[in-house]
Design a protein around this motif. Structure first.
Motif, PDB file in Angstrom:
ATOM      1  N   VAL A   1      -8.234  -8.733   4.343  1.00  0.00           N
ATOM      2  CA  VAL A   1      -8.179  -8.084   3.020  1.00  0.00           C
ATOM      3  C   VAL A   1      -6.754  -7.756   2.601  1.00  0.00           C
ATOM      4  N   GLY A   2      -5.802  -7.931   3.520  1.00  0.00           N
ATOM      5  CA  GLY A   2      -4.397  -7.779   3.163  1.00  0.00           C
ATOM      6  C   GLY A   2      -3.837  -6.369   3.228  1.00  0.00           C
ATOM      7  N   ILE A   3      -4.484  -5.476   3.975  1.00  0.00           N
ATOM      8  CA  ILE A   3      -3.922  -4.129   4.143  1.00  0.00           C
ATOM      9  C   ILE A   3      -2.631  -4.231   4.957  1.00  0.00           C
ATOM     10  N   LYS A   4      -1.594  -3.565   4.494  1.00  0.00           N
ATOM     11  CA  LYS A   4      -0.282  -3.661   5.137  1.00  0.00           C
ATOM     12  C   LYS A   4       0.163  -2.365   5.818  1.00  0.00           C
ATOM     13  N   LYS A   5      -0.622  -1.292   5.678  1.00  0.00           N
ATOM     14  CA  LYS A   5      -0.224  -0.002   6.232  1.00  0.00           C
ATOM     15  C   LYS A   5      -1.418   0.648   6.924  1.00  0.00           C
ATOM     16  N   VAL A   6      -1.257   0.983   8.203  1.00  0.00           N
ATOM     17  CA  VAL A   6      -2.317   1.605   8.992  1.00  0.00           C
ATOM     18  C   VAL A   6      -1.788   2.889   9.613  1.00  0.00           C
ATOM     19  N   LEU A   7      -2.568   3.956   9.502  1.00  0.00           N
ATOM     20  CA  LEU A   7      -2.228   5.259  10.089  1.00  0.00           C
ATOM     21  C   LEU A   7      -3.277   5.580  11.148  1.00  0.00           C
ATOM     22  N   PHE A   8      -2.830   5.717  12.392  1.00  0.00           N
ATOM     23  CA  PHE A   8      -3.749   5.911  13.511  1.00  0.00           C
ATOM     24  C   PHE A   8      -3.565   7.300  14.112  1.00  0.00           C
ATOM     25  N   THR A   9      -4.657   8.068  14.170  1.00  0.00           N
ATOM     26  CA  THR A   9      -4.609   9.387  14.805  1.00  0.00           C
ATOM     27  C   THR A   9      -4.847   9.216  16.293  1.00  0.00           C
TER      28      THR A   9
END
Length: 263
Positions: free
Chosen positions: A98-106
């Motif tokens: 889907v082209g997501i370029k930013k991931v924030l992982f807790t």
């Protein structure tokens, strides 16, 4: 901006409530009964179980989002499906497609080991986890960080407190507790929300943070005072044992995110 939050539980749901004030937010839960709660908060609701993923639902949940926040805990003791890192590995093709370029992982400070030497650790320390939970969390970090199709920011959170959640409720009135001189490495939910929101607002990607309140009291002092404050039976500690770690990293939070803990 559109943001997808995978895991709208104890931390993910209030984060969704915070972000929806300024962004379009999609949120996931694991049971249909919780969908109405998300919808009532203005969050687009999806039911996603990574043990039994539905391709169409996951794609719709991620489609069009600029940021994916992953806030699902390992739940090792209750786990009956695939492992925590396997869940995230199975999610990767959907994120990329889907082209997501930013991931924030807790993540968690459980990725760091403990010892009698009470080491100081921060985001630059090489993690050497001792517990099964810590090992799986670190493996999950690596699944995301090694993927070059997007940038991942990892926030290693301390022990979580807030609302009715606090370790003192499990320690109150207990006898012969060990490690009285050990450090306390906790963080309040409101502090977590401020840090996670700052990562998104300041577009701070490809980073690793450790997030723990700089408490100066040891375990015996802190939990005795907290129990008294809440009107709970006081815990009893035995002297002699000493193990733990001092988690730092507050300077990086201030430098890159402008966040500082209240004393």
């Amino acid at each position: 901006m559109q943001i997808s939050i995978l895991g709208c539980g104890w931390l993910g749901f209030p984060l969704a409530e915070t972000l929806v004030k300024n962004h379009t937010v999609k949120g996931s839960v694991t049971t249909p009964e919780k969908l109405a709660t998300l919808q009532a908060a203005g969050v687009q609701p999806y039911c996603i179980d990574l043990n039994n993923p539905d391709e169409g639902t996951i794609t719709a949940f991620l489609q069009g989002s600029d940021v994916l926040v992953i806030a699902i805990p390992p739940k090792l003791r209750a786990e009956t499906g695939i492992s925590y890192p396997e869940k995230l590995n199975n999610l990767l093709p959907y994120i990329v497609s889907v082209g997501i370029k930013k991931v924030l992982f807790t993540s968690s400070i459980s990725v760091y080991g403990e010892s009698e030497a009470l080491p100081q650790v921060d985001e630059t320390t090489v993690p050497i986890p001792e517990t099964e939970s810590g090992k799986q969390v670190l493996a999950a970090e690596q699944v995301l960080a090694l993927c070059t199709d997007f940038k991942t920011t990892i926030v290693r959170l301390g022990g979580l407190t807030g609302g009715e959640r606090h370790p003192v409720y499990h320690l109150a009135g207990r006898q012969n507790l060990e490690n009285p001189e050990g450090p306390v490495n906790l963080i309040n939910r409101e502090e977590c929300l401020a840090i996670l929101t700052a990562v998104i607002d300041k577009n701070c990607w490809g980073e690793v943070f450790t997030a723990v309140h700089p408490e100066t009291k040891n375990r015996k002092e802190y939990y005795t005072e907290k129990a008294a404050e809440l009107g709970l039976p006081l815990p009893n500690f035995v002297e002699g044992s000493l193990k733990g770690k001092f988690v730092k990293g507050q300077d990086k939070l201030m430098d890159l995110l402008g966040f500082s803990f209240e004393k």
